[in-house]
Structure formats: structure tokens, C-alpha cells
Design an enzyme around this catalytic site. Structure first.
Site, PDB file in Angstrom:
ATOM      1  N   ASP A 207       0.873  -1.377   0.063  1.00 54.42           N
ATOM      2  CA  ASP A 207       0.130  -0.015  -0.077  1.00 54.42           C
ATOM      3  C   ASP A 207       0.946   1.282   0.113  1.00 54.42           C
ATOM      4  OD1 ASP A 207      -2.362   1.714   0.587  1.00 54.42           O
ATOM      5  OD2 ASP A 207      -3.321   0.259   1.135  1.00 54.42           O
ATOM      6  N   HIS A 230       1.908   1.865  -3.125  1.00 57.27           N
ATOM      7  CA  HIS A 230       1.223   2.931  -3.916  1.00 57.27           C
ATOM      8  C   HIS A 230       1.622   4.273  -3.787  1.00 57.27           C
ATOM      9  CE1 HIS A 230      -2.832   0.246  -3.376  1.00 57.27           C
ATOM     10  NE2 HIS A 230      -1.811  -0.334  -4.047  1.00 57.27           N
TER      11      HIS A 230
END
Ligand SMILES: *[C@@H]1O[C@H](CO)[C@@H](O)[C@H](O)[C@H]1NC(C)=O
Ligand SMILES: *[C@@H]1O[C@H](CO)[C@@H](O)[C@H](O)[C@H]1NC(C)=O
Ligand SMILES: *[C@@H]1O[C@H](CO)[C@@H](O)[C@H](O)[C@H]1NC(C)=O
Ligand SMILES: *[C@@H]1O[C@H](CO)[C@@H](O)[C@H](O)[C@H]1NC(C)=O
Ligand SMILES: *[C@@H]1O[C@H](CO)[C@@H](O)[C@H](O)[C@H]1NC(C)=O
Ligand SMILES: *[C@@H]1O[C@H](CO)[C@@H](O)[C@H](O)[C@H]1NC(C)=O
Ligand SMILES: *[C@@H]1O[C@H](CO)[C@@H](O)[C@H](O)[C@H]1NC(C)=O
Ligand SMILES: *[C@@H]1O[C@H](CO)[C@@H](O)[C@H](O)[C@H]1NC(C)=O
Ligand SMILES: *[C@@H]1O[C@H](CO)[C@@H](O)[C@H](O)[C@H]1NC(C)=O
Length: 385
Positions: A207, A230
Site C-alpha cells: 500500500d 502505492h
């Protein structure tokens, strides 16, 4: 403060040492050493001279959820030379933290020990939509003047390092690793905190590399390598209708590769507050899907309320000396709210090429105002004055 801490680390302040093995910790990776750690913490924290909680090298300590509770009497250093692991089985109930450092002033957590969250069982629950209570690997809450240096954090069930309600925090030389497909395994999450400095760290997870949530002011991220994951994100802001307030964020000298996003500002629709004075400078991208992205349309499925006349106001966001490659066509995406325009966006010497030969790179804007100076590749003609 850094001087004093540096002196403390260099050992020029008289210190007492408290080794967890002297308090009964086994460090065999099987025995539950939680009580021994708590007893050691107690002694360390109550010491009236600066003190060191020593986690010796060459051993692996198994810990259940543990709170290192302050306030302490004086400077405390946690020397993580050995490894720490979390039991691999799931547990129920509302446990919000695994290693929690709370209400401590003048803390340093240093050493090259590995802290392993053994998150695989949690990830498969999440991936299969089985609801389980999980928690970050390590958290600093209500701390002031803390240093986190050289640790290796791996495989958290959730975020790896959380900084909340804290100030004057320095994180440096940290390595964070989890598989690229592990859900919600953010590297470092900062919220409700000010004067936080993250530098010289390497983060690859499933993430956000670093996420900066509401109530964050004066956050400086530099010399960080991200990927997979991310990317570096301000947001999501406005979750659960909370007012968003973020300013004075500086992200510089970072390499971001093979990530979903590069640098992102993400806000929920129809919320309130602001995100202002955010500078992304000297960033390199390699095959990033959304290198530059502002997304003000985020909403939980089915409860979008785009028509409400409000939004988190995004102002003074600068992208300076940003280079690299995009693995999707829209390399610069300034997708602002239809209710409240983004203003003061600066694109200065931005050069993003398609990652694939023969590919195309383009820009997209919605209700975005600002200026382009120097090079802009792709061009951003949609940015309004
Ligand atoms: C305490 O531990 C530190 C770091 O391991 C070591 O350098 C120092 O010599 C120790 N001091 C005492 C009094 O044992
Ligand atoms: C820590 O010390 C305090 C005060 O001496 C005591 O009340 C408490 O029970 C101790 N906690 C542990 C875990 O030993
Ligand atoms: C922490 O350091 C600050 C400034 O160096 C000092 O004023 C404060 O008393 C210290 N607090 C503790 C608990 O050591
Ligand atoms: C933050 O870290 C950077 C890089 O190490 C350093 O140049 C800067 O002085 C630090 N700032 C503070 C306030 O510690
Ligand atoms: C933030 O980091 C950059 C890069 O190391 C440094 O030049 C700058 O002084 C830092 N700013 C603060 C407020 O620490
Ligand atoms: C970023 O990547 C470049 C080129 O691959 C490399 O020279 C540089 O050292 C890297 N910087 C960091 C902070 O890792
Ligand atoms: C936000 O709302 C969701 C759903 O109602 C809830 O599960 C979650 O705990 C809330 N988060 C916070 C930070 O309040
Ligand atoms: C970005 O890449 C350029 C060219 O490879 C390199 O000179 C520069 O040091 C890189 N920046 C960082 C932050 O590593
Ligand atoms: C911009 O946001 C709207 C609303 O969520 C979405 O439909 C659209 O696809 C986005 N455009 C781009 C280029 O991301």
C-alpha cells in the site's frame, strides 16, 4: 534536540542499561517474552538517569501486544539489536496496536534488529473479505522528541509504523518490506502530528509507501526509495466526515518505482478543510502508473455526494524537478472537485515519458488552477490561470 539525542546515542550521557534477558526474556522465538519486556520497560522508564532498554543481538523475542507506557523519568533509548516477532496466529477482540509507545518524551528506538509482523494470515483474511481485527506493527502515539533509526520492519498485518498525536519525530535509515500484493500494509503513516522528518529509508509494501493524514503539519520526507506499493500520499483526507487540515509538507529527493501512484493528494468528496503548501521536489519515477495525481472524488461505493457544495480545499501544491516514466497514459492527473477548485498548482520542470516504447503520455485537469514554469512534459494546457 537532535544534538542532545545524538549525544545520548553516542553515549556521552551517563546511562543505565536494562537488558530484557536480565528480566527473564528467553529470546528463543517460541516463549512469550511479553512480561519480561514489560518489567524491563518499567525499570527503564522509571530510571532517573538516561537509560537503555537492551534487546540483545542473536536472539528472537516473541511478543504479544505490548504498551510501552510513558511518561518516563528521563531519556529512554530502546536498543533493538535482536529480532522481535509477532505470533503468527490471528487474535480477536479490539487490539489496536502491537508494539505501542505511548506518552513518551525524549525517546529513541534504534538498532538494526528485524521486527516481523508475520502478517500472511491477516492478509488472506482481508483478501477473502473475512473481517478480523488487525493492528499496525508499531505505533508512536502522544510522543515528543523521538528518534526511530535503522530498524527493519517486515510483513505487518497492517500499517508498519504509525505516528499519531506526536511532535518532533525523526525517522531515518529504516527499511520496510512486505509483498506488493499484501493489503493495507502502508509503510509509514503520519496523522495528527507535526515536525516529523523521515529520511534515508527504503520502503516496499502493498500500500502507501508513506501516507500523511489529517492534522499533519511540517512533515519533511527526503531521500526515501519507494516501491512496490502505492507511492507517497497526502490523504485520504476527510474519511468519516472529519475536517481535513494539512499544511507545510515537503517531499524531496525520492525515487519511486513500480508503484500504483507516484505522489498523490487524495480527498473524499464533499468534505471540509484544507490541504495547502505541499511541495514535491526532485522526485524520480520509474514505471509508475499515476506519477502525479490529485484525486478529489474519492468515496465509499454507493455513498457519493458529489453535489454537496463543499470539498477539501487544495491550494499551493508544487511539483518541481520531477522526472521519470509513466506506465499509464495519464501521467499528470489534476482531478479536482467541481465544488471547490484547486488553486496555486505549480508545475515546474516536470518531464514524464511513457514507460513503454511507442506509448503516449498526457495530462488531465478538472477545475485546476495554477502555473507552468520551465519544462512540462507532457504539456499541461488544461491548467487554468
Ligand atoms: C550499555 O549498553 C551500551 C550499548 O549496548 C554499551 O555501549 C554500554 O557500554 C553499556 N553500558 C553499561 C554501563 O553497561
Ligand atoms: C511497573 O511499576 C509500577 C510501579 O512500580 C507497578 O505498579 C506496575 O505493576 C509495574 N508494571 C509491571 C508490568 O511490572
Ligand atoms: C525532554 O527534553 C526536553 C528538552 O531537551 C526537556 O526540556 C524535557 O524535560 C525532557 N523530558 C524528559 C522526560 O526527559
Ligand atoms: C530532516 O532530515 C534531513 C535529511 O536528513 C535533514 O537535512 C534535515 O536537517 C532534517 N530536519 C530536521 C528538522 O531534523
Ligand atoms: C527537509 O529536507 C530537505 C532535504 O534534505 C532539507 O534540505 C530541508 O532543509 C529539510 N527541511 C526541514 C524543515 O527540515
Ligand atoms: C535513485 O536512482 C538513481 C538512478 O537509478 C540512483 O542513482 C540514486 O542513487 C537513487 N537515489 C536514491 C535516494 O536511492
Ligand atoms: C470510520 O467509519 C467506519 C465505518 O463506519 C468505521 O468502521 C471506522 O472505525 C471509522 N474510522 C474512524 C477513524 O473513526
Ligand atoms: C534522479 O535521477 C537522476 C538521473 O539518474 C539522478 O542524478 C538523481 O540523483 C536521482 N535523484 C534521486 C533523488 O536519487
Ligand atoms: C476524474 O474523476 C471522475 C470522478 O470520479 C472520474 O469519473 C474520472 O474518470 C476521473 N478522470 C481521470 C482522468 O482520472
Amino acid at each position: 534536540m537532535i544534538l542532545v539525542l545524538a549525544c545520548f546515542i553516542a553515549g556521552c550521557v551517563a546511562a543505565s542499561n536494562y537488558s530484557v534477558t536480565d528480566f527473564g526474556a528467553k529470546g528463543d522465538g517460541v516463549t512469550d517474552d511479553t512480561k519480561a519486556f514489560l518489567d524491563t520497560w518499567n525499570a527503564t522508564c522509571q530510571s532517573s538517569v538516561s537509560s537503555i532498554l537492551l534487546i540483545p543481538a542473536g536472539k528472537t523475542f516473541l511478543l504479544n501486544p505490548i504498551v510501552f507506557q510513558g511518561p518516563c523519568q528521563f531519556y529512554v533509548r530502546v536498543q533493538v539489536d535482536g529480532d522481535i516477532i509477532r505470533p503468527s496466529q490471528l487474535w480477536g477482540g479490539k487490539i489496536y496496536h502491537w508494539l505501542l509507545f505511548s506518552h513518551i518524551d525524549n525517546l529513541s528506538i534504534v538498532g538494526s534488529g528485524k521486527i516481523d509482523g508475520q502478517g500472511a494470515a491477516w492478509w488472506s483474511c482481508k483478501t477473502n473479505h473475512v473481517s478480523v481485527s488487525s493492528s499496525p506493527l508499531s505505533s508512536l502515539l502522544f510522543c515528543r522528541r523521538a528518534l526511530v533509526a535503522d530498524l527493519r520492519l517486515i510483513n505487518s498485518p497492517q500499517m508498519h509504523l504509525v505516528v499519531g498525536f506526536s511532535s518532533t519525530i525523526r525517522i531515518t535509515g529504516v527499511t520496510i518490506t512486505a509483498p506488493g500484493d499484501s493489503p493495507n500494509t502502508d509503510g509509514i503513516h503520519i496523522q495528527q502530528s507535526h515536525h516529523v522528518n523521515v529520511s534515508d529509508s527504503t520502503i516496499g509494501t502493498g500500500d502507501d509507501c508513506i501516507s500523511i493524514g489529517t492534522g499533519s503539519f511540517h512533515v519533511n520526507v527526503s531521500w526515501v526509495t519507494c516501491g512496490p506499493g502505492h507511492g507517497i500520499s497526502v490523504g485520504s483526507l476527510g474519511m468519516n466526515n472529519s475536517r481535513a487540515e494539512v499544511s507545510d509538507i515537503q517531499v524531496g529527493h525520492c525515487n519511486i518505482s513500480s508503484t500504483m501512484n507516484g505522489v498523490r493528494i487524495k480527498t473524499w468528496q464533499a468534505r471540509y478543510g484544507y490541504a495547502k503548501t505541499i511541495i514535491f521536489e526532485n522526485i524520480n519515477f520509474t514505471a509508475v502508473k499515476n506519477p502525479i495525481i490529485i484525486d478529489q472524488h474519492y468515496c465509499a461505493a454507493g455513498v457519493c455526494a458529489e453535489k454537496k457544495p463543499s470539498a477539501v480545499q487544495v491550494t499551493d501544491v508544487r511539483f518541481i524537478e520531477v522526472r521519470g516514466t509513466s506506465s499509464s497514459q495519464v501521467a499528470i492527473n489534476l482531478n479536482c472537485s467541481q465544488n471547490v477548485a484547486c488553486t496555486g498548482i505549480t508545475i515546474q520542470n516536470v518531464e514524464i515519458q511513457p514507460a513503454q516504447q511507442g506509448g503516449q503520455a498526457s495530462s488531465y485537469c478538472f477545475n485546476a488552477h495554477g502555473t507552468v514554469t520551465g519544462v512540462a512534459m507532457p504539456a499541461v494546457p488544461c491548467l487554468m490561470p
